[in-house]
Design a protein around this motif. Structure first.
Motif, mmCIF file in Angstrom:
data_model
loop_
_atom_site.group_PDB
_atom_site.id
_atom_site.type_symbol
_atom_site.label_atom_id
_atom_site.label_comp_id
_atom_site.label_asym_id
_atom_site.label_seq_id
_atom_site.Cartn_x
_atom_site.Cartn_y
_atom_site.Cartn_z
ATOM 1 N N CYS A 1 0.823 -1.207 0.000
ATOM 2 C CA CYS A 1 0.000 0.000 0.000
ATOM 3 C C CYS A 1 0.863 1.265 0.000
ATOM 4 O O CYS A 1 1.828 1.372 0.755
ATOM 5 C CB CYS A 1 -0.902 -0.021 1.232
ATOM 6 S SG CYS A 1 -1.895 1.466 1.410
ATOM 7 N N CYS A 58 -2.459 5.960 -0.910
ATOM 8 C CA CYS A 58 -3.059 6.979 -1.773
ATOM 9 C C CYS A 58 -4.525 7.219 -1.420
ATOM 10 O O CYS A 58 -5.142 8.182 -1.871
ATOM 11 C CB CYS A 58 -2.937 6.557 -3.240
ATOM 12 S SG CYS A 58 -3.949 5.122 -3.634
ATOM 13 N N LEU A 59 -5.125 6.331 -0.685
ATOM 14 C CA LEU A 59 -6.511 6.405 -0.204
ATOM 15 C C LEU A 59 -7.546 6.265 -1.315
ATOM 16 O O LEU A 59 -8.717 6.579 -1.120
ATOM 17 C CB LEU A 59 -6.765 7.684 0.596
ATOM 18 C CG LEU A 59 -5.898 7.881 1.842
ATOM 19 C CD1 LEU A 59 -6.403 9.078 2.641
ATOM 20 C CD2 LEU A 59 -5.875 6.651 2.718
ATOM 21 N N CYS A 81 -8.817 3.557 -2.474
ATOM 22 C CA CYS A 81 -9.834 2.559 -2.078
ATOM 23 C C CYS A 81 -10.846 3.169 -1.112
ATOM 24 O O CYS A 81 -12.047 2.904 -1.211
ATOM 25 C CB CYS A 81 -9.175 1.329 -1.461
ATOM 26 S SG CYS A 81 -8.076 1.691 -0.092
ATOM 27 N N CYS A 136 -6.899 0.216 -7.371
ATOM 28 C CA CYS A 136 -5.677 0.382 -6.570
ATOM 29 C C CYS A 136 -4.437 0.468 -7.468
ATOM 30 O O CYS A 136 -4.136 -0.473 -8.203
ATOM 31 C CB CYS A 136 -5.541 -0.783 -5.598
ATOM 32 S SG CYS A 136 -3.981 -0.733 -4.697
HETATM 33 S S1 SF4 Z 1 -5.989 2.098 -3.281
HETATM 34 FE FE1 SF4 Z 1 -6.040 1.629 -1.037
HETATM 35 S S2 SF4 Z 1 -4.791 -0.234 -0.885
HETATM 36 FE FE2 SF4 Z 1 -4.343 0.606 -2.901
HETATM 37 S S3 SF4 Z 1 -2.514 1.847 -2.546
HETATM 38 FE FE3 SF4 Z 1 -4.277 3.223 -2.354
HETATM 39 S S4 SF4 Z 1 -4.699 3.241 -0.151
HETATM 40 FE FE4 SF4 Z 1 -3.387 1.465 -0.518
#
Ligand code: SF4
Ligand code: SF4
Length: 669
Positions: free
Chosen positions: A501, A504-505, A507, A541
């Motif tokens: 991870c 990046c937030l 999700c 993601c």
């Molecule tokens: S989408 Fe969620 S799991 Fe994937 S990198 Fe971003 S914060 Fe991490």
């Protein structure tokens, strides 16, 4: 427990709850034998009935039987009940076995090597004895069953009528166990045909699984009249097709349990006359299952509640049952302790009484040196070790647990098999009791698309009273798959890797159900109680820190390769379980819970694997599909993949979106 999914359902990274606790779907936890219902339901949704049956068989040695008569405690635990109605899990198990049976698949047992050299005798061939014998065989221990009746099955054969459990279905499940090398001696009445101590001398251990083979009598005036019958011999006679002496045309059945219901429904079929049940309990307290009561009433059986039997009326022949008002059945601790109004008497007219107030064991075959019974004639028994007072003698099933469902007897027999195997020095793996994931939070339940539960079709009440043919006719293929596609895949959604991870937030932003979380200190995770396994986070993601437990990226990719290899024309359809329709019937198909879980990577991978044309099923824009935002995700992924194809000099039209012609699984039946 099937190992395939374990380890994937882990909750970690600082949320309340045990780190790395293995959380299982609640249906599996509630099932007395912990069958991986989610897995076989998923396979039925995909149309793989024989594979689904194989999953059922991992824990269930009587899959066809249990698929018909189980009171399905799994359904009470089903989290879909937090949304609308529980999945019809038991009916889906029947879909799996009926489908596999029709295809002639899934009925050849594994070849067993009896490597331990150990032999176990089992007294009784009901679900407990059969379950123990099956599991002992899998552990390399040879089991021999002694059954006093002419045919095996115990109460499954003598007590449950054909209209609920056809005999050929029971025979097939038993035959499977026989083919595993389990020997079954019938007409082998221990104590008469063969002595208990002789069995002790010949075998390394003995398991008593004799069930509750006798009816409890009712000591009231008139109980010795010739037209007063007991439930067990009555059911045995009807099941064997024998005439029942003393049976009139106006039957009174005393009792309110499931056996009493079976007695009443059988009497109605045999006599064609009036049948009245009389029970102590108020309507809502009756011990019989609600659906059994409903079926009995539909067949014209009258139920007189809150009445206790006082005397059977008549001189030389039954003329009725005098009853007294039952004021309460249970004391303040919930124990059975009925109280009556002795002056409030009435008479239920009838010419025959069948007593069905409970059953008891017959342990007259036990020798003086034990195993010992207590002052009430019940076998002294250690519940954890399944042991009796005599070394090498174990017990399981209703003979020690008391009356209950066949699946509970099966579970007891399986537990005893492990205890016996350990006693014999066989290495047995420890299997911890599973723990269930939590309820669906109310805000998430509100967002889950409602879908009607498929109803089990049944023969019309007037029609079914004419014979002993099976009442429930089974879900058809489409209904079976649609019902299976209602499964929420509890605990089998997104898997998150803290290591990959990049915080990046994305999700957290895209998940429609609020499942991903981050605490601002670099810790994050996905709440399994909230995750609906839609796959949107997985497709978005950027760090590949998320995958899906069921239908992972690797799994979808492998299915894609296999489907293209099978297709004659290089055409592939990515379809949806939920619609159960096809958008390109001429193409090979990969069926998904929702095409919203297709990432651009997976779409392009199809072309790398040789696809010439890819069709993607999608809901119409005015329908939000199975998952919130699912169809938007599908459209976005296809648009991005088309762009990528164009940039690579390929025809973007090689990927084509097609609207689902019909969402079969949202229609009520
Ligand atoms: S989408 Fe969620 S799991 Fe994937 S990198 Fe971003 S914060 Fe991490
Ligand atoms: S986006 Fe879908 S798969 Fe991902 S956490 Fe949310 S519900 Fe689960």
């Amino acid at each position: 427990m099937e190992r395939e999914l374990t380890g994937a359902i882990t909750r970690s990274f600082g949320r309340p709850g045990p780190v790395d606790a293995m959380l299982r779907p609640p249906c599996e936890v509630a099932c007395p034998i912990h069958t991986n219902a989610q897995r076989y339901i998923q396979l039925v949704a995909e149309g793989h009935d024989a594979r689904a049956l194989a999953v059922v068989r991992v824990t269930n040695p009587l899959p066809q039987v249990i698929g018909r008569i189980c009171p399905h405690p799994c359904e009470e635990a089903c989290r879909r009940g937090d949304v609308d109605e529980p999945i019809a899990i038991c009916n889906i198990k029947r879909v799996a076995s009926d489908g596999a049976r029709a295809a002639g698949l899934g009925f050849e047992p594994p070849k067993i090597e009896f490597t331990t050299g150990k032999k176990v005798a089992i007294i009784g061939s009901g679900p407990s004895g059969l379950g123990a014998a099956h599991d002992l065989a899998l552990m390399g221990v040879r089991a021999t069953i002694f059954e006093k009746q002419p045919e095996p099955g115990g109460f499954l054969r003598t007590g449950i009528l054909n209209y609920r459990l056809p005999k050929d279905i029971l025979d097939e499940d038993i035959e499977y166990i026989r083919k595993m090398g389990v020997e079954i001696y019938t007409n082998a009445d221990v104590g008469r045909a063969v002595k208990f101590n002789d069995i002790m001398a010949e075998f390394d251990a003995v398991l008593i699984a004799a069930g509750l083979s006798e009816s409890r009598p009712l000591p009231i005036p008139g109980a010795d009249l010739p037209q007063v019958l007991l439930a067990v011999p009555f059911l045995e006679a009807v099941n064997a097709g024998r005439e029942v002496p003393g049976l009139g045309k106006e039957i009174i059945v005393i009792g309110g349990g499931n056996v009493a219901i079976d007695v009443a429904r059988s009497a109605r079929r045999v006599t064609g006359g009036k049948v009245t049940m009389v029970c102590l309990e108020a309507d809502h307290e009756m011990p019989a299952h609600a659906w059994e009561i409903e079926d009995a009433r539909a067949e014209g059986i009258e139920i007189v509640c809150s009445q206790g039997p006082n005397a059977i009326m008549g001189e030389g022949k039954v003329e009725g049952l005098q009853v007294k008002k039952c004021e309460s059945v249970f004391d303040e601790h919930g124990r059975f302790s009925p109280t009556f109004c002795e002056t409030e008497l009435s008479v239920v007219p009838g010419d025959t009484v069948i007593v069905s107030i409970g059953q008891m064991s017959n342990l007259s075959f036990l020798p003086e040196e034990g195993p010992a019974v207590n002052e009430r004639g019940i076998l002294i028994f250690d519940r954890e070790q399944c042991t009796t007072t005599r070394r090498g003698v174990f017990a399981s099933g209703e003979v020690v647990t008391g009356p209950g469902a066949a699946v509970n007897a099966l579970a007891s027999g399986k537990k005893a098999a492990i205890a016996v195997a350990r006693y014999l020095g066989v290495d047995v793996n420890f299997r911890p009791e599973p723990a269930a994931i939590g309820e669906v939070p109310a805000d998430v339940a509100d967002k889950v698309k409602k879908a009607p539960r498929r109803r089990m079709p049944a023969r019309d009440a007037g029609e079914r009273l004419k014979d002993f043919g099976e009442v429930e006719t089974g879900l058809d293929e489409v209904d079976g798959r649609c019902e299976a596609s209602r499964c929420l895949l509890c605990g089998s959604g997104a898997r998150y890797s803290q290591l990959k991870c990049i915080a990046c937030l994305t999700c957290v932003r895209v998940c429609p159900y609020g499942a991903p979380w981050a605490d601002g200190e670099g810790l994050g995770g996905i709440d399994p109680d909230k995750c609906q396994a839609c796959g949107i986070c997985f497709t978005q993601c950027p760090a590949k820190a998320i995958d899906l437990t069921v239908m992972s990226e690797e799994d979808i990719a492998a299915r894609t390769v296999a489907a293209i290899a099978d297709s004659g024309n290089g055409e592939l359809e990515f379809g949806c379980w939920y619609s159960q329709s096809r958008v390109a019937p001429e193409a090979a198909a990969v069926s998904l819970p929702c095409t919203g879980r297709l990432s651009v990577r997976l779409l392009l991978h199809a072309f790398e694997s040789g696809a010439k044309k890819v069709y993607v099923a999608v809901c119409s824009e005015d329908d939000d599909g199975h998952f919130v935002h699912g169809h938007r995700q599908t459209r976005a992924a296809v648009a991005d993949a088309q762009k990528a194809l164009g940039e690579a000099g390929l025809d973007p039209a090689s990927i084509e979106l097609r609207i689902e012609p019909e969402l079969k699984c949202r229609k009520a039946t």
